[in-house]
Design a protein around this motif. Structure first.
Motif, mmCIF file in Angstrom:
data_model
loop_
_atom_site.group_PDB
_atom_site.id
_atom_site.type_symbol
_atom_site.label_atom_id
_atom_site.label_comp_id
_atom_site.label_asym_id
_atom_site.label_seq_id
_atom_site.Cartn_x
_atom_site.Cartn_y
_atom_site.Cartn_z
ATOM 1 N N LEU A 159 -14.080 8.846 79.610
ATOM 2 C CA LEU A 159 -13.019 8.389 78.721
ATOM 3 C C LEU A 159 -13.448 8.500 77.265
ATOM 4 N N ALA A 160 -14.712 8.185 76.960
ATOM 5 C CA ALA A 160 -15.190 8.302 75.580
ATOM 6 C C ALA A 160 -15.078 9.738 75.082
ATOM 7 N N GLY A 161 -15.454 10.690 75.943
ATOM 8 C CA GLY A 161 -15.319 12.094 75.564
ATOM 9 C C GLY A 161 -13.868 12.498 75.368
ATOM 10 N N HIS A 162 -12.989 12.008 76.246
ATOM 11 C CA HIS A 162 -11.559 12.303 76.123
ATOM 12 C C HIS A 162 -10.998 11.732 74.817
ATOM 13 N N LEU A 163 -11.369 10.518 74.478
ATOM 14 C CA LEU A 163 -10.877 9.884 73.257
ATOM 15 C C LEU A 163 -11.348 10.644 72.019
ATOM 16 N N LYS A 164 -12.597 11.075 72.045
ATOM 17 C CA LYS A 164 -13.123 11.816 70.898
ATOM 18 C C LYS A 164 -12.353 13.115 70.696
ATOM 19 N N ARG A 165 -12.079 13.815 71.799
ATOM 20 C CA ARG A 165 -11.326 15.067 71.683
ATOM 21 C C ARG A 165 -9.883 14.814 71.260
ATOM 22 N N LEU A 166 -9.276 13.774 71.809
ATOM 23 C CA LEU A 166 -7.893 13.458 71.453
ATOM 24 C C LEU A 166 -7.783 13.074 69.986
ATOM 25 N N GLY A 167 -8.733 12.277 69.517
ATOM 26 C CA GLY A 167 -8.711 11.884 68.110
ATOM 27 C C GLY A 167 -8.840 13.073 67.179
ATOM 28 N N GLY A 168 -9.601 14.078 67.599
ATOM 29 C CA GLY A 168 -9.795 15.238 66.750
ATOM 30 C C GLY A 168 -8.673 16.250 66.799
ATOM 31 N N SER A 169 -7.829 16.174 67.838
ATOM 32 C CA SER A 169 -6.778 17.192 67.989
ATOM 33 C C SER A 169 -5.373 16.600 68.039
ATOM 34 N N ALA A 170 -5.233 15.316 67.730
ATOM 35 C CA ALA A 170 -3.923 14.659 67.849
ATOM 36 C C ALA A 170 -2.852 15.356 67.014
ATOM 37 N N GLU A 171 -3.251 15.884 65.860
ATOM 38 C CA GLU A 171 -2.299 16.529 64.958
ATOM 39 C C GLU A 171 -1.677 17.774 65.584
ATOM 40 N N SER A 172 -2.415 18.432 66.482
ATOM 41 C CA SER A 172 -1.945 19.706 67.036
ATOM 42 C C SER A 172 -1.298 19.572 68.412
ATOM 43 N N VAL A 173 -1.168 18.348 68.929
ATOM 44 C CA VAL A 173 -0.555 18.165 70.244
ATOM 45 C C VAL A 173 0.937 18.484 70.172
ATOM 46 N N ALA A 174 1.413 19.348 71.073
ATOM 47 C CA ALA A 174 2.824 19.721 71.097
ATOM 48 C C ALA A 174 3.673 18.530 71.513
ATOM 49 N N PRO A 175 4.834 18.319 70.877
ATOM 50 C CA PRO A 175 5.691 17.179 71.222
ATOM 51 C C PRO A 175 6.043 17.128 72.702
ATOM 52 N N ALA A 176 6.218 18.277 73.337
ATOM 53 C CA ALA A 176 6.604 18.295 74.750
ATOM 54 C C ALA A 176 5.505 17.730 75.651
ATOM 55 N N GLN A 177 4.254 17.768 75.185
ATOM 56 C CA GLN A 177 3.127 17.291 75.990
ATOM 57 C C GLN A 177 2.610 15.928 75.543
ATOM 58 N N ALA A 178 3.151 15.404 74.445
ATOM 59 C CA ALA A 178 2.577 14.213 73.826
ATOM 60 C C ALA A 178 2.646 12.988 74.730
ATOM 61 N N ASP A 179 3.829 12.706 75.290
ATOM 62 C CA ASP A 179 3.957 11.523 76.150
ATOM 63 C C ASP A 179 3.083 11.634 77.385
ATOM 64 N N ARG A 180 3.001 12.827 77.932
ATOM 65 C CA ARG A 180 2.176 13.028 79.125
ATOM 66 C C ARG A 180 0.706 12.793 78.805
ATOM 67 N N LEU A 181 0.250 13.280 77.653
ATOM 68 C CA LEU A 181 -1.135 13.097 77.253
ATOM 69 C C LEU A 181 -1.436 11.620 77.001
ATOM 70 N N ALA A 182 -0.488 10.922 76.381
ATOM 71 C CA ALA A 182 -0.660 9.483 76.164
ATOM 72 C C ALA A 182 -0.736 8.742 77.493
ATOM 73 N N ALA A 183 0.095 9.147 78.442
ATOM 74 C CA ALA A 183 0.095 8.505 79.762
ATOM 75 C C ALA A 183 -1.221 8.752 80.492
ATOM 76 N N VAL A 184 -1.765 9.974 80.377
ATOM 77 C CA VAL A 184 -3.047 10.283 81.007
ATOM 78 C C VAL A 184 -4.150 9.412 80.405
ATOM 79 N N THR A 185 -4.109 9.228 79.091
ATOM 80 C CA THR A 185 -5.104 8.389 78.425
ATOM 81 C C THR A 185 -5.034 6.956 78.941
ATOM 82 N N CYS A 186 -3.822 6.417 79.061
ATOM 83 C CA CYS A 186 -3.661 5.056 79.571
ATOM 84 C C CYS A 186 -4.078 4.958 81.036
ATOM 85 N N GLU A 187 -3.833 6.004 81.796
ATOM 86 C CA GLU A 187 -4.221 5.985 83.212
ATOM 87 C C GLU A 187 -5.739 5.968 83.363
ATOM 88 N N LEU A 188 -6.431 6.771 82.544
ATOM 89 C CA LEU A 188 -7.894 6.759 82.572
ATOM 90 C C LEU A 188 -8.428 5.386 82.181
#
Length: 320
Positions: A159-188
């Motif tokens: 999870l720490a590795g996932h958070l680090k990558r997400l924090g560094g690439s949040a600006e480039s996340v496509a809107p169509a995938q954003a909710d799904r990525l947020a849900a995956v983060t909460c699931e982890l």
């Protein structure tokens, strides 16, 4: 699109009030006390990833607290997960105090009072989302607030590795995938919380049974290794030691005891061989992971009522 709040354009005398408002608007209402006579520049850069807000915060020494009065007034129900990059945070909530170092993350629940102290300049990424998105019980969440997580366990390291990558690439996340990525983060995060709380989900007996079978197969393949440890076994299956112990509780035995039983049974079968070329007791013990001969003899006698040599001699007499 990022939202930037910075004290850079302000005079030192105006920065404290602006920063108090900026932090409260970005997260939840909170009292902030800056520790510098002339506060250094502080910045919050926030962007949305679906229902999750990801904010990078850089600032100087400060203390913050959320009080019962604030909670009663605003009623916000949110969880903030904070990943430290630079500096050290002292966190407190639900009767716990913790020190969170760079590379570690921790959580706070806006529904109960909490405090944090950052005694030096710091940088962090905060992941802020509705409490309802997490899907864990109140006791489970209470058990892990103000708790540092890092690289010490497989799931928290993942999870720490996932958070680090997400924090560094949040600006480039496509809107169509954003909710799904947020849900995956909460699931982890929910998996980590439930694992740390020590809960085995009763509604998933098949998954538990499958995991236990995989763990047993792994152990059996490595019985001959005297250095086989519970930490290694847990790490190989990306579970915590607590979860590993819970798995074996369903068998009515501890993990260490199950390993010993498997080794003893294989030693017994070796010692029961009646051929003249049958191995010695010491060789049998060593070949199945017993590093200490006296310890092997003691636990063998407890299990079978005879010493290994007595058992081997009785087997040979019986064959004659």
């Amino acid at each position: 699109m990022s939202v930037v709040l910075s004290t850079a354009p302000l005079s030192a005398s105006d920065r404290a009030d602006f920063w108090q408002d900026a932090v409260s608007r970005t997260f939840v209402p909170i009292d902030v006390d800056l520790h510098e006579n002339e506060p250094a520049t502080a910045t919050i850069v926030s962007r949305r990833v679906g229902f999750m807000q990801v904010s990078t915060v850089t600032a100087g020494p400060q203390t913050a607290a959320r009080t019962s009065r604030m909670i009663a007034r605003d009623g916000k129900e949110a969880v903030t997960l904070t990943l430290m990059h630079r500096g050290t945070a002292e966190r407190s909530q639900d009767g716990r105090d913790a020190v969170v170092n760079p590379g570690q993350f921790s959580m706070s629940d806006s529904r109960r009072p909490f405090g944090k102290s950052l005694r030096q300049a710091f940088s962090l990424t905060a992941f802020h989302f509705p409490r309802s998105a997490l899907g864990v019980s109140d006791p489970e969440l209470r058990a892990v607030t103000a708790t540092p997580f890092g690289q010490d366990e497989p799931l928290s390291a993942l999870l720490a590795g996932h958070l680090k990558r997400l924090g560094g690439s949040a600006e480039s996340v496509a809107p169509a995938q954003a909710d799904r990525l947020a849900a995956v983060t909460c699931e982890l995060l929910a998996c980590l919380i439930q694992e740390r709380h020590g809960r085995l989900a009763p509604q998933e007996p098949a998954a538990i049974e499958a995991m236990l079978l995989r763990v047993k197969e792994y152990i059996v393949r490595r019985l001959a290794d005297p250095d086989l440890s519970l930490v290694e076994i847990a790490s190989a299956h990306q579970v915590s030691l607590r979860y590993l112990h819970k798995l074996f509780e369903t068998e009515g035995v501890t993990a260490a005891r199950w390993i010993q039983q498997q080794r003893l049974e294989r030693c017994r079968k070796e010692l029961a061989r009646t051929m003249s070329s049958a191995p010695t007791v010491a060789v049998v013990a060593h070949s199945w992971g017993f590093a200490c001969a006296s310890h092997f003899s003691r636990v063998f006698r407890l299990a079978y009522g005879l010493s290994p040599r007595e058992y081997q001699a009785a087997a040979r007499r019986g064959s004659r």
